[in-house]
Design an enzyme around this catalytic site. Sequence first.
Site, mmCIF file in Angstrom:
data_model
loop_
_atom_site.group_PDB
_atom_site.id
_atom_site.type_symbol
_atom_site.label_atom_id
_atom_site.label_comp_id
_atom_site.label_asym_id
_atom_site.label_seq_id
_atom_site.Cartn_x
_atom_site.Cartn_y
_atom_site.Cartn_z
ATOM 1 N N ASN A 9 -4.519 -0.556 -14.954
ATOM 2 C CA ASN A 9 -4.491 -1.077 -14.023
ATOM 3 C C ASN A 9 -6.580 -0.025 -14.535
ATOM 4 O O ASN A 9 -6.176 1.348 -13.803
ATOM 5 C CB ASN A 9 -4.726 -0.553 -12.639
ATOM 6 C CG ASN A 9 -6.172 -1.243 -12.025
ATOM 7 O OD1 ASN A 9 -7.045 -1.242 -12.340
ATOM 8 N ND2 ASN A 9 -5.854 -0.185 -10.853
ATOM 9 N N LYS A 11 -9.497 -0.585 -13.629
ATOM 10 C CA LYS A 11 -10.448 -0.253 -13.261
ATOM 11 C C LYS A 11 -11.827 -0.481 -13.415
ATOM 12 O O LYS A 11 -11.788 -1.374 -14.367
ATOM 13 C CB LYS A 11 -10.065 0.793 -12.348
ATOM 14 C CG LYS A 11 -9.023 1.650 -11.870
ATOM 15 C CD LYS A 11 -8.355 2.801 -11.061
ATOM 16 C CE LYS A 11 -6.806 2.698 -10.659
ATOM 17 N NZ LYS A 11 -7.556 3.964 -9.468
ATOM 18 N N HIS A 94 -5.512 -4.665 -4.103
ATOM 19 C CA HIS A 94 -5.140 -3.107 -4.496
ATOM 20 C C HIS A 94 -6.431 -2.174 -3.391
ATOM 21 O O HIS A 94 -7.071 -2.306 -3.081
ATOM 22 C CB HIS A 94 -6.177 -2.831 -5.529
ATOM 23 C CG HIS A 94 -6.094 -1.649 -6.143
ATOM 24 N ND1 HIS A 94 -6.437 -0.387 -6.129
ATOM 25 C CD2 HIS A 94 -4.998 -0.587 -7.288
ATOM 26 C CE1 HIS A 94 -6.465 1.212 -6.082
ATOM 27 N NE2 HIS A 94 -5.021 0.087 -7.388
ATOM 28 N N GLU A 96 -8.284 -0.238 -3.212
ATOM 29 C CA GLU A 96 -9.408 0.498 -2.966
ATOM 30 C C GLU A 96 -10.750 -0.671 -3.297
ATOM 31 O O GLU A 96 -11.556 -0.614 -2.190
ATOM 32 C CB GLU A 96 -9.968 0.257 -5.277
ATOM 33 C CG GLU A 96 -9.494 2.725 -5.487
ATOM 34 C CD GLU A 96 -9.535 2.438 -6.429
ATOM 35 O OE1 GLU A 96 -9.374 1.629 -7.893
ATOM 36 O OE2 GLU A 96 -8.455 3.469 -6.842
ATOM 37 N N GLU A 166 2.495 1.043 -3.639
ATOM 38 C CA GLU A 166 1.110 2.574 -4.339
ATOM 39 C C GLU A 166 0.399 3.246 -2.940
ATOM 40 O O GLU A 166 -0.316 2.795 -1.898
ATOM 41 C CB GLU A 166 -0.221 1.914 -4.858
ATOM 42 C CG GLU A 166 0.069 0.585 -6.150
ATOM 43 C CD GLU A 166 -1.102 0.957 -6.997
ATOM 44 O OE1 GLU A 166 -0.666 1.383 -7.732
ATOM 45 O OE2 GLU A 166 -1.892 0.485 -6.534
ATOM 46 N N GLY A 172 -4.586 8.180 -7.725
ATOM 47 C CA GLY A 172 -5.789 8.838 -9.384
ATOM 48 C C GLY A 172 -5.740 11.189 -8.652
ATOM 49 O O GLY A 172 -6.718 11.117 -8.781
ATOM 50 N N SER A 212 -0.350 8.030 -9.393
ATOM 51 C CA SER A 212 -0.441 9.062 -10.244
ATOM 52 C C SER A 212 0.616 8.656 -11.322
ATOM 53 O O SER A 212 1.386 9.788 -12.027
ATOM 54 C CB SER A 212 -0.461 10.327 -9.646
ATOM 55 O OG SER A 212 -1.588 10.155 -9.285
HETATM 56 P P1 PGA Z 1 -2.636 6.526 -10.921
HETATM 57 O O1 PGA Z 1 -3.647 4.812 -10.319
HETATM 58 O O2 PGA Z 1 -2.044 5.462 -12.113
HETATM 59 O O3 PGA Z 1 -4.376 6.559 -11.533
HETATM 60 O O4 PGA Z 1 -2.977 6.721 -9.992
HETATM 61 C C1 PGA Z 1 -2.691 3.805 -9.818
HETATM 62 C C2 PGA Z 1 -3.240 3.057 -9.091
HETATM 63 O O5 PGA Z 1 -4.401 2.886 -9.003
HETATM 64 O O6 PGA Z 1 -2.877 1.600 -9.703
#
Ligand code: PGA
Length: 248
Positions: A9, A11, A94, A96, A166, A172, A212
């Site tokens: 992803n 982003k 997601h 976000e 998630e 992140g 992560s």
């Molecule tokens: P990350 O993000 O691996 O940077 O923690 C995962 C995601 O938001 O899909």
Amino acid sequence: MRIPLIAGNWKMHKTVSEAVEFVSEFRKLYKDTDIRACICAPFVQLPALSEMLKDTDIKLGAQNLHFAEKGAFTGEISADMLREIGVDYCIIGHSERREYFAETDESVNLKLKRCFEAEITPILCVGENESERDAGKAFEKVGLQLSLDLSGIPSEDVSSMVIAYEPIWAIGTGKNATPEQAEEMCGFIRCVIEGLYDEFVADEIIIQYGGSVKPDNAEEILNMPNIDGALVGGASLEPANFMKIIDF
Ligand code: PGA
């Protein structure tokens, strides 16, 4: 037999030229494994990446779409537009988008339905935040999201989709869920799917962990019996790192 899916992803990262550079490099590193790989890129990169990936096994994904078929929705992108340029997967809901773009379980549900109509495989994201986990409400939260997000969606669609667990506190932050925590929730998600549908659907559905995931923790997470791959943010932005996760 479930084929695990490792999806990057990206982003809101990379310009088109940076994305093209990534894929040129990644194609050289990519080895065929028993794992399916997918890159979920920003919209503007998708046509160029689709062209570069069309003779490979690497799948292409988007990160969002609109729930309407078409219409007066300035600035939005439809599922048919994505399907026509060769998009196979789309991340839906997601955290976000739920947090910063007012995505609700209702819009997530409509977007999932639109994906199935356009023959795009959705990657539905669910997960609790830190205070919900600390209050012992993680399972309740994820169970509720699943029942609302999947409302009215028939079993033949659900059996072919992907769910990404998630936990928001792990995205992140560098603080991944332990393999045991991730396995416990992914197993719970499979049980919820069995309750909402049946054993067959629960057995077929791909359930990923995301938050992560990095080359050095991928193996212990991905070896868990109920975890069928990962949704990878930060560690998917660099070809060698992403390939290490796919080749765990
Ligand atoms: P990350 O993000 O691996 O940077 O923690 C995962 C995601 O938001 O899909």
